[in-house]
Design a protein around this motif. Structure first.
Motif: not given
Length: 246
Positions: A86-92, A61-63, A52-57, A1-4
């Motif tokens: 966070a988007s830039e760091a993870t590619g999400v 990734t974890g979810e 912060g952005p690192d925690g969001l990243a 299932m797609r996760r948003v």
């Protein structure tokens, strides 16, 4: 299932969560927890920050999140910056959903300023002003030290004490009516409105009342978005993007 993941807290975020859940997507709405008794969206809800952005990243990734939508308040600049990093760091993939801002019309007397501090500076040139302040409880300290002004500060939750003698706090939550705003302005003999360019239909009543009563409006412009982010201004466009992106 797609996760948003939806960074929410706005009416647009709630509408988007309902739309995506109806399409069968797994939706998680994140609320900052700054308002007591918030209106909750459909689907899973997460309250509190990410660190912060690192925690969001790490959370993205974890979810295993497939798409990230920032549908926070137009003035939540720090959260938007964190989302972009966070988007830039993870590619999400990241989409920013912002309701259109307000536009000045015939009969309006608006003075646009770039910041709360600039709004306070403009007020300092109006000794004796009686101010209708609708910029949120956290902004109150920016205005309380202006000499010679009186403030009617409206917010959903009370500001941090102590509240100075020149401030009256009005706890209220919209939607508001033009008739009610006119009555409030007249009751307190208000002669200037200070507000943020939040946009949206629910909060335009104060602007219409100010126009009808001839009040000048000090309008704080929105902070700029991070460079390169994808922006839409309707729930429909955001839902189509989140359902199809990737």
């Amino acid at each position: 299932m797609r996760r948003v993941l939806i960074l929410g807290g706005t009416a647009e975020a709630r509408a988007l969560a309902a739309d995506l859940a109806g399409r069968g997507l797994h939706v998680v709405s994140s609320l900052a927890g700054r308002v007591s008794n918030p209106r909750l969206p459909v689907g899973e809800v997460r309250e509190g920050g990410f660190g912060g952005p690192d925690g969001l990243a790490r959370w993205l990734t974890g979810e295993r999140v497939d798409a990230l939508v920032d549908a926070t308040h137009p003035f939540a600049a720090r959260m938007t910056a964190s989302a972009a990093r966070a988007s830039e760091a993870t590619g999400v993939p990241l989409l920013v959903l912002r309701r259109p801002g307000w536009e000045e019309g015939p009969g309006d007397r608006w003075h646009r300023v770039p910041s709360l501090e600039a709004a306070a500076d403009r007020l300092s040139r109006r000794p004796g002003a009686r101010v209708f302040l609708t910029t949120g409880r956290r902004s109150l300290p920016v205005f309380t030290s202006i000499p010679g002004v009186w403030l009617l500060a409206r917010s959903v939750d009370p500001p941090e004490p102590p509240v100075p003698d020149n401030v009256r706090v009005l706890l209220d939550r919209g939607p508001y009516t033009v008739e009610g705003e006119r009555a409030l302005i007249r009751e307190h003999r208000l002669d200037v409105l200070v507000t943020k360019d939040s946009g949206g239909r629910m909060t335009t009543a104060k602007l219409v009342a100010a126009r009808e009563l001839g009040l000048p409006v000090i309008m704080v412009n929105r902070p700029p978005l991070p460079q390169g982010v994808h922006l839409v201004d309707t729930v429909e466009a955001a839902a189509a993007w989140a359902a199809q992106e990737g």
